[in-house]
Design a protein around this motif. Structure first.
Motif, short mmCIF file in Angstrom:
data_model
loop_
_atom_site.label_atom_id
_atom_site.label_comp_id
_atom_site.label_asym_id
_atom_site.label_seq_id
_atom_site.Cartn_x
_atom_site.Cartn_y
_atom_site.Cartn_z
N LEU A 84 4.93 0.39 -0.87
CA LEU A 84 4.58 -0.77 -1.68
C LEU A 84 3.17 -1.22 -1.33
N ALA A 85 2.26 -1.10 -2.29
CA ALA A 85 0.89 -1.60 -2.11
C ALA A 85 0.88 -3.08 -2.48
N LEU A 86 0.25 -3.91 -1.64
CA LEU A 86 0.32 -5.36 -1.77
C LEU A 86 -1.03 -5.93 -2.21
N LEU A 87 -0.97 -6.93 -3.09
CA LEU A 87 -2.16 -7.63 -3.54
C LEU A 87 -1.76 -9.05 -3.90
N ASP A 119 -2.45 6.61 -4.43
CA ASP A 119 -2.65 6.20 -5.82
C ASP A 119 -2.26 4.74 -6.00
N ALA A 120 -1.14 4.35 -5.39
CA ALA A 120 -0.69 2.96 -5.50
C ALA A 120 -1.72 2.01 -4.89
N GLU A 156 0.23 -18.85 -5.91
CA GLU A 156 -0.23 -17.49 -5.65
C GLU A 156 0.44 -16.51 -6.61
N ALA A 157 -0.34 -15.56 -7.13
CA ALA A 157 0.19 -14.44 -7.91
C ALA A 157 0.24 -13.23 -6.97
N CYS A 158 1.43 -12.69 -6.79
CA CYS A 158 1.63 -11.58 -5.85
C CYS A 158 1.99 -10.31 -6.62
N PHE A 159 1.23 -9.25 -6.36
CA PHE A 159 1.41 -7.97 -7.05
C PHE A 159 2.02 -6.96 -6.08
N GLY A 160 2.97 -6.18 -6.59
CA GLY A 160 3.52 -5.07 -5.83
C GLY A 160 3.40 -3.80 -6.63
N VAL A 161 2.60 -2.84 -6.15
CA VAL A 161 2.49 -1.53 -6.81
C VAL A 161 3.39 -0.59 -5.99
N TYR A 162 4.52 -0.25 -6.59
CA TYR A 162 5.59 0.47 -5.90
C TYR A 162 5.48 1.95 -6.26
#
Length: 454
Positions: A242-245, A433-434, A419-425
């Motif tokens: 899980l890439a976190l932003l 790539d994520a 806060e807006a939290c993004f998860g690139v799974y």
């Protein structure tokens, strides 16, 4: 008695699971210590959750299969429920590694389908909580509700009424079969799909699968053209990353207000920008990416299960101008909603609920196939007020949008207060790539935000 039975959509999520495609949704949250620097230990959190299980009875239930597969499974109380098998102590240290490890492990069937992992102290001094629940139990919105077992809107936890729960007696096979037959006939009659004359001629019920297939073909038609092959699709393994932003939610609101769009449009546009950057970095010639976009159709009276339908949206990856990307997406989403595509896919699931399980499973795999979409992008609204775990404020909560077979990446966004939290799974082989997509989403938001000042 009337039991809670899996809906057609919930049953589809259950049938889509495999060893390489665990179908749990989840979130990874970070909490600040209390203002005085103190923090609850694991035993305190466990006791806190135990005191609140009465608020969420489904979390003490398991699925029970119907004999002969006559209908979808029903929810029944787990006579062996043990909270210590669901709330677990995680090793302290690196949060990202903890998230990847928890999300790479499927939930154990035969017991309630959820887990919470608690890390008392992360490397940065904060508290980590990673939660997951099977998609047949909750959708992304209801996964946020799992946090209500933990959280309060004030630093002082609300008092909880004593819980004297005892499991109900398990139903027998004959009872389950009788209920299943009654449910199938009653549902058909309620939906008006079986004229009264058919009740005198049960053989005509065999016509129902044809109606389900007709509805499925309508949604597939809406999903045309088929998704192009992509590096994000293909063979999978069960390991996950899980890439976190995170970004201030106000950044997205500023963009939305300036360009007259929606927060969801901004998410989709930024995701298209991140995917465009990835393809350019990888020198990938594919320029067509098609997203499946969940849309809420939740019945306000329905608390559990999934209340979502789907749109299929080609992303304007070829468009270099971020403003035109945003406008293209805004117009496309508006037109699809105007044409009632979400209601159409919801109707398909309703029609499929009357088809035999084998037909529904096949139809579910078609609808979740990488031939129809390359990835899922989901906006999961979260709480708009500060929330606290035993006095510790939640500062981030990153979503996990599950990967169906053949899909290597998904993108989710949820909000925690401001806060807006993004998860690139992603499956682990696409971890880089994520990470690149998350960086590209960040850059795309920066680009749009800068244009609001011009």
């Amino acid at each position: 008695m009337t039991r809670n039975r899996l809906s057609a959509l919930d049953a589809a999520f259950l049938s889509l699971e495999s060893a390489d495609a665990p179908m749990h949704v989840g979130w990874a949250a970070v909490f600040a210590p209390r203002p005085d620097g103190s923090r609850p230990d694991f035993e305190a959190v466990l006791t806190h959750i135990e005191s609140r299980l009465g608020r969420a009875p489904r979390y003490r239930q398991r699925l029970l299969e119907i004999p002969l597969g006559l209908d979808d499974p029903v929810w029944v109380d787990d006579p062996d429920f043990d909270l210590s098998r669901h709330v677990l102590k995680a090793p302290n240290g690196d949060f990202a590694s903890l998230v990847d490890e928890v999300m790479s492990t499927p939930l154990e069937h035969g017991r309630p389908l959820w887990e919470l992992w608690i890390a008392e102290r992360l490397d940065d001094g904060r508290i980590g909580v990673v939660g997951k629940a099977h998609h047949c139990l909750v959708d992304g919105l209801a996964a946020v509700e799992l946090m209500s077992l933990l959280l309060d809107v004030t630093t002082d936890p609300e008092p909880v009424e004593p819980d004297d729960w005892t499991p109900e007696e398990q139903p027998g096979s004959i009872e389950l079969v009788g209920e299943a037959i009654g449910h199938q006939l009653g549902q058909a009659l309620d939906l008006g799909l079986v004229p009264l004359g058919w009740a005198r001629n049960p053989a005509r019920l065999l016509d129902l699968p044809g109606q389900a297939w007709s509805a499925a073909r309508a949604v597939v038609h809406a999903a045309m053209p088929l998704a192009a092959p992509s590096r994000m699709n293909g063979a999978m393994t069960g390991r996950r990353h899980l890439a976190l932003l995170s970004r201030p939610l106000e950044d997205l609101r500023t963009i939305k207000n300036h360009f007259g769009t929606t927060i969801n449009d901004v998410l989709l546009s930024a995701s298209a920008g991140g995917l465009r950057d990835l393809l350019e970095d990888r020198d990938d010639p594919s320029r067509e990416i098609k997203a499946m976009v969940p849309v809420s159709v939740q019945d306000p009276d329905e608390r559990w299960g999934n209340g979502i339908a789907f749109l299929f949206l080609p992303l304007p990856i070829d468009e270099a101008d971020p403003v035109w990307r945003l406008r293209d997406i805004h117009v496309a989403m508006r037109e699809r909603k105007r044409e009632h595509e979400p209601e159409g896919s919801d109707a398909v699931l309703g029609a499929l609920s009357l088809a035999p399980r084998r037909v529904r499973r096949l139809a579910s795999r078609v609808l979740a196939s990488p031939a129809l979409s390359n990835l899922t992008i989901s906006n999961i609204p979260g709480p708009r007020v500060p929330l606290y775990l035993l006095g510790c404020e939640a500062v981030r909560a990153y979503p996990v949008v599950p990967l169906t077979g053949g899909h290597g990446i998904s993108i989710g966004m949820t909000t925690v207060h401001d806060e807006a939290c993004f998860g690139v799974y992603a499956q682990a082989e696409l971890a880089q790539d994520a990470d690149r997509i998350a960086a590209g989403i960040d850059a795309a938001i920066d680009e749009l935000l800068a244009l609001t000042a011009s």
